[in-house]
Design an enzyme around this catalytic site. Structure first.
Site, PDB file in Angstrom:
ATOM      1  N   LYS A   1       6.507  12.768 -53.132  1.00 17.95           N
ATOM      2  CA  LYS A   1       7.305  13.167 -51.966  1.00 17.95           C
ATOM      3  C   LYS A   1       6.541  14.321 -51.318  1.00 17.95           C
ATOM      4  CE  LYS A   1      11.799  13.465 -52.223  1.00 17.95           C
ATOM      5  NZ  LYS A   1      13.094  14.025 -52.699  1.00 17.95           N
TER       6      LYS A   1
ATOM      7  N   GLU B   1     -14.539   4.367 -58.367  1.00 15.94           N
ATOM      8  CA  GLU B   1     -15.801   3.912 -57.786  1.00 15.94           C
ATOM      9  C   GLU B   1     -16.531   3.013 -58.787  1.00 15.94           C
ATOM     10  OE1 GLU B   1     -18.874   3.827 -54.822  1.00 15.94           O
ATOM     11  OE2 GLU B   1     -16.778   4.478 -54.749  1.00 15.94           O
TER      12      GLU B   1
END
Length: 664
Positions: free
Chosen positions: A507, A661
């Site tokens: 949030k 990655e």
């Protein structure tokens, strides 16, 4: 009497003969369970362009034990055929192709093929000279041929090598070394001339790979560092460099050069791994003793409280393993200094100490640990069952590392009262819930929190309300940074059921008047399986950036709505998988190079695993996040190298889209 004897002899020899026939059939015939070919059908097209046609031998029955055939042609002047059924035109005419079963059934098939499209008279190859030299660098080399006569009709050749353990050669003549040695390279004409050309090639410079590693080490008895070394097999391996690793970094650390430094008494496993791509490694178990720890060592609740109340800059306090029960808050009020911290740490090599606050009643004043001082380093503690926050930070420039906060009656760790420049590193917060089943986040930097706080390598799961809550009240326009943080399954209780909380992963902000700004920078963060939103706007009016993030299977993955919109929203190298109803609204947006843009799509097939239960895997011994397959990209995924440089490290021609990655 003589007649009866003669008849018996005849019967005896007859039986011997029958047995001999039966044994001969068993030895020479097919195995009883072998299924023989009963029919062959040759499939393929006529040659109309002077080229070639791939033929196929269809075998009946389909489950015949041996389905190989040998190919032959009636007239190689018209066409030739390869071992795998490639029919190649030599001249115009008709040729009969035969396919012969190799299973001993003697079944064969023949079919005539028209060959046309061959222009001019057929000129056969007379000589082949191979062009190419020795390989001295271990790298592949392209070979070619010189054909005579130059006007030969078909100059195609088939390549082969004499020893496929030394090198292999492609259909177009690329010779790839596999080992040092010599090999004969042969080129064979495919025009029915039968002409070949050969050349002996010496291969050198091919790297000699590591086959075994032995770690040479002795037990340490004096607590002092030891230089380790390895024995590599074979001794002439081309690359003898290794990387070092230690099984428990709380007990010892090891340098790139192999210097092992004890931290605590205990036993560790040292591993040396070859760097030549062989993936060979060797290990040794080493016992460490004679290590002395400098600092204050505490082993009771009263000693802990006393040490904290008397702490000053530069003090180091070690907590021995065990469970410590408290019925009121413990306080860290003193101030350290920049470069001279107050350290409150789990004792090296011990199990994690547990601070048990279950004797507390549920009340907003009953926080477990109150860190109001500045320049503290708190590491390796479990905080359990506090009556409100597990830890509340109101100080500045503190480091809270490798701590766990669970089953507290409000947020596991909360930052407030203007607290600034604090770093929460490699911490977990989970199963936090209040009795009303409406409140308690994993982490909260909210309300009147200050600027410059960071969460790095943290995880929040199955917290009743949100994984991270950034709701503002009493302060405005602060910036919080989130790096490599995972929020998953929030909005659920410990038993997996859905509670009454908001159920968001991250949030980002929000406020009572829907006007306050909480700027958030999210890099390499994951929101997965949260009940409501993964990344939630909640009327935050600040600037929000998502780089190389992942949202998977949340109620809504990324939700920045049109009401009370954010000032700016930047999303790059991020994907959204599953979920529904994503929205990306802000006064200013910069949303590009994501998993739904520029012709890229994100599907489950892009990933090694989509099981977010893996996010709960045990951390490494130094507290770093576990190495898991979840959301790692498969080879060939279109998310690889499809991002844009945003200042994060990457491999390949461009960054990948997503959190992990590839190629690293």
């Amino acid at each position: 009497m003589s007649l009866s004897v003669d008849w018996n002899k005849r019967v005896f020899y007859l039986v011997l003969g029958v047995l001999g026939v039966l044994l001969s059939c068993k030895e020479d015939g097919p195995e009883l369970d072998e299924i023989l070919v009963t029919r062959i059908s040759i499939k393929g097209d006529f040659i109309e362009d002077g080229g070639s046609s791939q033929l196929i031998a269809e075998i009946t029955p389909e489950n015949a034990s041996i389905q190989d055939v040998t190919w032959s042609v009636s007239n190689p002047v018209v066409a030739t055929i390869s071992e795998d059924g490639l029919l190649t035109a030599v001249s115009n005419g008709v040729v009969t192709v035969k396919a012969q079963a190799t299973d001993g059934s003697e079944v064969s098939a023949a079919r005539s093929f028209n060959v046309s499209g061959v222009t001019g008279p057929v000129v056969l190859v007379e000589s082949i000279a191979i062009q190419g030299s020795n390989i001295e660098d271990g790298e592949p080399k392209q070979f070619s041929v010189s054909i005579l006569p130059s006007e030969a009709t078909n100059k195609q050749v088939a390549w082969s090598v004499s020893d496929e353990s030394i090198a292999e050669i492609s259909t177009d003549g690329l010779l790839t070394p596999l080992a040092n040695g010599s090999v004969e390279v042969t080129a064979t004409a495919t025009d029915a001339s039968g002409v070949t050309g050969s050349k002996n090639i010496v291969i050198s410079g091919f790297p000699i790979m590591v086959e075994a590693i032995t770690v040479n080490a002795l037990d340490i008895t004096d607590g002092q560092p030891q230089q380790l070394n390895v024995q590599i097999t074979p001794a002439d391996a081309s690359n003898q460099e290794v990387t070092w690793a230690v099984s428990n970094t709380a007990i010892a650390k090891i340098s790139e050069e192999g210097i092992l430094t004890p931290i605590a008494n205990g036993t560790v496993t040292i591993t040396a791994t070859a760097t030549d791509g062989s993936e060979v490694s060797g290990s040794a178990e080493i016992t460490l003793s004679g290590v002395t720890v400098t600092g204050t060592i505490v082993a009771s609740a009263s000693d802990i409280i006393s040490a904290l109340s008397n702490a000053s800059a530069g003090d180091v306090i070690y907590v021995r393993e065990g469970t410590y029960s408290f019925n009121s808050s413990i306080r860290m009020d003193a101030n350290g200094q920049s470069g001279n911290l107050i350290s409150f740490l789990a004792y090296p090599g011990d199990e994690r100490p547990v601070f048990d606050f279950s004797a507390m009643s549920e009340n907003s004043s009953n926080r477990g640990v109150r860190l109001s001082g500045d320049y503290w380093h708190v590491k390796g503690l479990d905080v359990y069952k506090a009556g409100d926050n597990g830890m509340f930070i109101s100080g500045h420039n503190n480091l809270v590392e490798f701590c766990y906060f669970y089953e507290n009656a409000d947020s596991g760790l909360q930052i407030g009262n203007g607290a600034s420049n604090n770093t929460v590193l490699n911490c977990d917060s989970y199963y936090n819930a209040d009795s009303s089943i409406e409140n308690a986040d994993g982490f909260a930097c909210k309300l009147d929190a200050g600027d410059g706080n960071k969460f790095i390598g943290c995880r929040a799961w199955q917290n009743l309300d949100d994984g991270w809550d950034g709701y503002m009240r009493g302060n405005d326009n602060i910036t919080t940074t989130y790096e490599n943080c995972w929020a998953f399954l929030n909005g659920r209780l410990k038993d997996g059921s859905v509670g009454g909380g908001d159920g968001n992963g991250f949030k980002t902000g929000g406020s009572d008047d829907k006007q306050l700004k909480h700027n958030g920078i999210f890099t390499n963060c994951i929101a997965a399986g949260n009940v409501v939103d993964g990344f939630d706007h909640n009327s935050n009016r600040g600037d929000v950036t998502l780089y190389n993030c992942a949202a998977h299977d949340n109620g809504r993955n990324i939700n920045f709505g049109t009401g009370n919109i954010a000032n700016s929203l930047t999303i790059k190298n991020t994907f959204s998988l599953g979920g529904s109803g994503d929205s990306y609204n802000a006064t200013t947006t910069e949303i590009d190079y994501n998993g739904w843009q520029r012709g890229v799509s994100t599907t489950e097939a892009d990933f090694v695993s989509i099981d977010y239960e893996l996010l709960k895997s045990e951390r490494d011994s130094d507290g770093s996040l576990p190495d898991i397959d979840y959301l790692k990209l498969k080879s060939g995924s279109d998310l690889i190298d499809s991002g844009i440089d945003v200042g994060l490290d990457y491999n390949g021609s461009a960054p990948d889209i997503g959190v992990f990655e590839s190629g690293g």
